[in-house]
Design a protein around this motif. Structure first.
Motif, PDB file in Angstrom:
ATOM      1  N   ASN A 175       0.837  -1.197   0.000  1.00 12.22           N
ATOM      2  CA  ASN A 175       0.000   0.000   0.000  1.00 12.22           C
ATOM      3  C   ASN A 175       0.871   1.246   0.000  1.00 12.22           C
ATOM      4  O   ASN A 175       2.066   1.193   0.297  1.00 12.22           O
ATOM      5  N   LEU A 176       0.241   2.367  -0.321  1.00 11.18           N
ATOM      6  CA  LEU A 176       0.912   3.660  -0.255  1.00 11.18           C
ATOM      7  C   LEU A 176       0.810   4.237   1.149  1.00 11.18           C
ATOM      8  O   LEU A 176      -0.239   4.138   1.795  1.00 11.18           O
ATOM      9  N   TYR A 177       1.890   4.867   1.604  1.00  4.72           N
ATOM     10  CA  TYR A 177       1.917   5.504   2.920  1.00  4.72           C
ATOM     11  C   TYR A 177       2.614   6.851   2.813  1.00  4.72           C
ATOM     12  O   TYR A 177       3.494   7.045   1.957  1.00  4.72           O
ATOM     13  N   VAL A 178       2.209   7.773   3.652  1.00  4.57           N
ATOM     14  CA  VAL A 178       2.837   9.091   3.759  1.00  4.57           C
ATOM     15  C   VAL A 178       3.361   9.230   5.173  1.00  4.57           C
ATOM     16  O   VAL A 178       2.602   9.114   6.139  1.00  4.57           O
ATOM     17  N   SER A 179       4.663   9.461   5.320  1.00  2.62           N
ATOM     18  CA  SER A 179       5.267   9.476   6.647  1.00  2.62           C
ATOM     19  C   SER A 179       6.344  10.546   6.740  1.00  2.62           C
ATOM     20  O   SER A 179       6.871  11.035   5.728  1.00  2.62           O
ATOM     21  N   ASN A 180       6.652  10.885   7.991  1.00  5.31           N
ATOM     22  CA  ASN A 180       7.786  11.753   8.263  1.00  5.31           C
ATOM     23  C   ASN A 180       9.083  10.974   8.081  1.00  5.31           C
ATOM     24  O   ASN A 180       9.109   9.740   8.173  1.00  5.31           O
ATOM     25  N   LEU A 181      10.147  11.688   7.833  1.00  2.31           N
ATOM     26  CA  LEU A 181      11.464  11.054   7.756  1.00  2.31           C
ATOM     27  C   LEU A 181      11.911  10.633   9.150  1.00  2.31           C
ATOM     28  O   LEU A 181      11.518  11.247  10.150  1.00  2.31           O
ATOM     29  N   PRO A 182      12.718   9.576   9.265  1.00  2.00           N
ATOM     30  CA  PRO A 182      13.252   9.197  10.573  1.00  2.00           C
ATOM     31  C   PRO A 182      14.023  10.347  11.226  1.00  2.00           C
ATOM     32  O   PRO A 182      14.508  11.273  10.551  1.00  2.00           O
ATOM     33  N   ASP A 183      14.126  10.305  12.551  1.00  2.00           N
ATOM     34  CA  ASP A 183      14.729  11.403  13.310  1.00  2.00           C
ATOM     35  C   ASP A 183      16.181  11.677  12.936  1.00  2.00           C
ATOM     36  O   ASP A 183      16.675  12.801  13.084  1.00  2.00           O
ATOM     37  N   GLU A 184      16.883  10.649  12.446  1.00  2.00           N
ATOM     38  CA  GLU A 184      18.302  10.855  12.143  1.00  2.00           C
ATOM     39  C   GLU A 184      18.524  11.687  10.885  1.00  2.00           C
ATOM     40  O   GLU A 184      19.642  12.125  10.614  1.00  2.00           O
ATOM     41  N   PHE A 185      17.476  11.937  10.116  1.00  2.00           N
ATOM     42  CA  PHE A 185      17.604  12.763   8.917  1.00  2.00           C
ATOM     43  C   PHE A 185      17.436  14.227   9.321  1.00  2.00           C
ATOM     44  O   PHE A 185      16.327  14.780   9.276  1.00  2.00           O
ATOM     45  N   VAL A 186      18.510  14.847   9.722  1.00  2.00           N
ATOM     46  CA  VAL A 186      18.458  16.226  10.234  1.00  2.00           C
ATOM     47  C   VAL A 186      19.016  17.230   9.244  1.00  2.00           C
ATOM     48  O   VAL A 186      18.931  18.440   9.468  1.00  2.00           O
ATOM     49  N   GLU A 187      19.582  16.750   8.154  1.00  2.00           N
ATOM     50  CA  GLU A 187      20.139  17.634   7.140  1.00  2.00           C
ATOM     51  C   GLU A 187      19.462  17.369   5.789  1.00  2.00           C
ATOM     52  O   GLU A 187      19.011  16.256   5.521  1.00  2.00           O
ATOM     53  N   PRO A 188      19.385  18.391   4.924  1.00  2.00           N
ATOM     54  CA  PRO A 188      18.836  18.169   3.580  1.00  2.00           C
ATOM     55  C   PRO A 188      19.669  17.124   2.826  1.00  2.00           C
ATOM     56  O   PRO A 188      20.897  17.147   2.865  1.00  2.00           O
ATOM     57  N   ARG A 189      18.987  16.233   2.143  1.00  2.00           N
ATOM     58  CA  ARG A 189      19.677  15.186   1.390  1.00  2.00           C
ATOM     59  C   ARG A 189      18.987  14.984   0.052  1.00  2.00           C
ATOM     60  O   ARG A 189      17.802  15.292  -0.118  1.00  2.00           O
ATOM     61  N   ALA A 190      19.715  14.429  -0.887  1.00  2.00           N
ATOM     62  CA  ALA A 190      19.172  14.181  -2.219  1.00  2.00           C
ATOM     63  C   ALA A 190      18.141  13.061  -2.171  1.00  2.00           C
ATOM     64  O   ALA A 190      18.268  12.104  -1.388  1.00  2.00           O
ATOM     65  N   PHE A 191      17.132  13.191  -3.019  1.00  2.00           N
ATOM     66  CA  PHE A 191      16.058  12.204  -3.035  1.00  2.00           C
ATOM     67  C   PHE A 191      16.579  10.801  -3.341  1.00  2.00           C
ATOM     68  O   PHE A 191      16.169   9.817  -2.701  1.00  2.00           O
ATOM     69  N   GLY A 192      17.490  10.681  -4.311  1.00  2.00           N
ATOM     70  CA  GLY A 192      18.032   9.373  -4.657  1.00  2.00           C
ATOM     71  C   GLY A 192      18.767   8.720  -3.503  1.00  2.00           C
ATOM     72  O   GLY A 192      18.658   7.516  -3.280  1.00  2.00           O
ATOM     73  N   GLU A 193      19.495   9.535  -2.725  1.00  2.00           N
ATOM     74  CA  GLU A 193      20.233   9.005  -1.577  1.00  2.00           C
ATOM     75  C   GLU A 193      19.268   8.531  -0.489  1.00  2.00           C
ATOM     76  O   GLU A 193      19.457   7.461   0.114  1.00  2.00           O
ATOM     77  N   ILE A 194      18.213   9.323  -0.235  1.00  2.00           N
ATOM     78  CA  ILE A 194      17.236   8.941   0.786  1.00  2.00           C
ATOM     79  C   ILE A 194      16.504   7.676   0.367  1.00  2.00           C
ATOM     80  O   ILE A 194      16.294   6.755   1.177  1.00  2.00           O
ATOM     81  N   ALA A 195      16.103   7.601  -0.902  1.00  2.00           N
ATOM     82  CA  ALA A 195      15.365   6.432  -1.374  1.00  2.00           C
ATOM     83  C   ALA A 195      16.196   5.161  -1.247  1.00  2.00           C
ATOM     84  O   ALA A 195      15.699   4.116  -0.811  1.00  2.00           O
ATOM     85  N   ALA A 196      17.479   5.247  -1.607  1.00  2.00           N
ATOM     86  CA  ALA A 196      18.345   4.074  -1.515  1.00  2.00           C
ATOM     87  C   ALA A 196      18.579   3.677  -0.063  1.00  2.00           C
ATOM     88  O   ALA A 196      18.580   2.483   0.286  1.00  2.00           O
ATOM     89  N   ASP A 197      18.779   4.677   0.807  1.00  2.00           N
ATOM     90  CA  ASP A 197      19.025   4.406   2.226  1.00  2.00           C
ATOM     91  C   ASP A 197      17.823   3.731   2.875  1.00  2.00           C
ATOM     92  O   ASP A 197      17.951   2.704   3.566  1.00  2.00           O
ATOM     93  N   LEU A 198      16.607   4.274   2.664  1.00  2.00           N
ATOM     94  CA  LEU A 198      15.410   3.705   3.283  1.00  2.00           C
ATOM     95  C   LEU A 198      15.058   2.341   2.708  1.00  2.00           C
ATOM     96  O   LEU A 198      14.539   1.472   3.425  1.00  2.00           O
ATOM     97  N   HIS A 199      15.356   2.129   1.435  1.00  2.00           N
ATOM     98  CA  HIS A 199      15.096   0.814   0.857  1.00  2.00           C
ATOM     99  C   HIS A 199      16.025  -0.229   1.447  1.00  2.00           C
ATOM    100  O   HIS A 199      15.607  -1.371   1.734  1.00  2.00           O
ATOM    101  N   ALA A 200      17.261   0.145   1.671  1.00  2.00           N
ATOM    102  CA  ALA A 200      18.219  -0.800   2.248  1.00  2.00           C
ATOM    103  C   ALA A 200      17.900  -1.108   3.706  1.00  2.00           C
ATOM    104  O   ALA A 200      18.053  -2.244   4.160  1.00  2.00           O
ATOM    105  N   ARG A 201      17.414  -0.124   4.451  1.00  2.00           N
ATOM    106  CA  ARG A 201      17.178  -0.309   5.885  1.00  2.00           C
ATOM    107  C   ARG A 201      15.797  -0.868   6.194  1.00  2.00           C
ATOM    108  O   ARG A 201      15.642  -1.682   7.110  1.00  2.00           O
TER     109      ARG A 201
END
Length: 491
Positions: free
Chosen positions: A423-449
């Motif tokens: 399903n589709l979900y809309v959520s806040n970023l985890p607390d450790e994401f405190v700095e602006p980051r590129a979308f591709g980097e965030i997508a790869a990081d969250l997919h791996a974790r």
């Protein structure tokens, strides 16, 4: 540790919960076996010690279940420390007074030798589990009926207690100085009053003089009305007379963080089933708020409130100010323009009622989802105050048209939209994401974790689907992802 204990006694999907239920089930079977053996052939000291040990386990289980209960008001309201302490105590007391928990508490009283017959109540613990009933649990429905009508039952039993006390006190005052009277104590008078009121008439106590007989006759006549009252309450033959009491009871109840569905017809049953699938295993209540009487086809787990959501005077019947979300369903029995006009008016009424109503200190505002049948009325619904607008007719036809030229897309979108494995979900970023980051980097990081597929972000309140990998995502922005469950923190 508290979270682990909470899952053990309240999360039906957790492994520890199933283990505890299995152990309790085995102990109940053993206990009932001991009870049958004691009644039929007698029980020795070893069997009695084993039965008392099982009772101690039951007592520990119900105590831990009450102590690990999380009062929903603590997560909903933002109050001071003294209020939170009081709610910790009162919330658990209210939880312990639920019908099913009262049965378990009465069962534990069997540790008193004179009350050992209460052990038979443990059988209800077995037959009320979902393993015995695939589609609808009648014991849960019965308990919910008592809970929903507790104000009505309290009124009836209060009337009974008042009449019994007045009759017992009166006959005692009349006969206490008469040496030939059978009623010598106040307890004798109360027993005589109850027996007379219920028309049982054991004959062990009886008045001797004219005044006592007048009191007895009054109780007999009052007993007919009392029995009629209870017959009406239990059989719901007096539903029309008590409907306002039920509505008032819900308004005065402790329902919070529930989902209200405004409007109902036969097609809305699919929405109810979908909502039940979304909240399965949760304590979220589904409340339908619509004119007329409860339809027979509505599932027993849903609360029905009769009223007009377009009238501000009736909005709080469903405790809108304490609800989590309101879903407004368009009528299929009317033209799209008239159905949308009613939807827009309902949204406006709800928002106006919240602004003019009691100030409730919420952690998050009420979220309103409105169904619109005609595309021209989408902006009207948003202007009235809808947080999200679903164009159900246009969405369905668009899927059909796209599937004509892109075969297979309709099935894929249906799998994503329906309650399913992904399903589709809309959520806040985890607390450790405190700095602006590129979308591709965030997508790869969250997919791996977490194994989720990030497909977009909410940028300044607008959805950006499939942005470039270099798109900068701010820590306060929310992400849109595809997953099997809500893995990340929600809205």
């Amino acid at each position: 540790m508290f979270d682990a204990l909470h899952r053990t006694f309240h999360d039906a999907d957790s492994r520890s919960y199933r283990v505890v239920e299995a152990v309790i089930t085995v102990l109940i079977v053993v206990s009932i076996g001991l009870f049958v053996a004691e009644v039929s052939v007698g029980a020795g000291e070893r069997e009695l010690r084993l039965d008392r040990a099982i009772l101690v386990v039951f007592a520990i289980e119900i105590v831990l279940r009450i102590l690990t209960f999380r009062p929903p008001a603590l997560a909903f309201y933002k109050r001071n420390a003294s209020w939170r302490i009081r709610e910790h105590i009162m919330g658990r007391i209210r939880f312990a007074m639920r019908p099913m928990n009262l049965i378990d508490l009465f069962t534990v009283l069997a540790i008193v030798p004179l009350l050992r017959g209460l052990r038979a109540l443990r059988l209800l613990r077995l037959v009320r589990t979902t393993r015995f009933f695939k589609y609808s649990n009648p014991f849960s429905s019965l308990a919910k009926s008592f809970e929903d009508n507790r104000l009505l039952y309290s009124m009836s039993f209060g009337w009974l207690a008042t009449i019994v006390f007045l009759g017992g006190l009166s006959i005692w005052l009349v006969d206490k100085d008469d040496p030939d009277a059978t009623v010598r104590t106040l307890s004798d008078g109360l027993w005589w009053s109850l027996v007379t009121l219920t028309t049982v008439g054991y004959g062990d106590y009886a008045p001797n003089d004219l005044l006592g007989r007048i009191i007895g006759g009054t109780l007999m006549v009052g007993g007919m009305f009392t029995l009629a009252l209870f017959a009406g309450v239990v059989g719901q033959t007096l539903l029309g007379a008590v409907l306002s009491i039920r509505e008032e009871q819900f308004r005065m109840s402790g329902y919070i963080d529930h989902v209200v569905v405004c409007g109902y017809d036969e097609s809305a049953n699919q929405l109810i089933h979908a909502l039940n699938s979304e909240v399965e295993g949760d304590d979220t209540r589904i409340v339908v708020f619509a004119p007329g009487e409860r339809p027979p086809s509505l599932t027993a787990s849903v609360t029905w409130i009769s009223g007009d959501p377009t009238k501000e005077s009736e909005v709080e019947k469903a405790r809108i100010s304490h609800a989590r979300t309101v879903v407004i369903v368009g009528s299929r029995s009317d033209t799209p323009q008239h159905a949308d006009a009613s939807t827009v008016l309902t949204v406006f009424t709800l928002r106006r009622s919240l602004r003019r109503g009691v100030d409730v200190k919420r952690k998050r505002p009420l979220y309103i989802v409105a169904e619109i049948l005609d595309h021209e009325n989408v902006e009207h619904a948003r202007a009235a105050g809808a947080d999200e607008v679903i164009e159900s007719t246009r969405l369905g036809f668009s899927l059909l048209a796209h599937a004509v030229f892109q075969p297979g897309t309709g099935h894929v979108m249906s799998q994503v939209a329906l309650t399913n494995d992904q399903n589709l979900y809309v959520s806040n970023l985890p607390d450790e994401f405190v700095e602006p980051r590129a979308f591709g980097e965030i997508a790869a990081d969250l997919h791996a974790r977490y194994g989720i597929l990030v497909i977009g972000v909410l940028h300044h309140g607008k959805e950006v689907i499939n942005p470039s990998n270099s798109h900068q995502v701010m820590p306060e922005e929310r992400i849109i992802y595809l997953a099997g469950s809500a893995t990340l923190p929600g809205l």
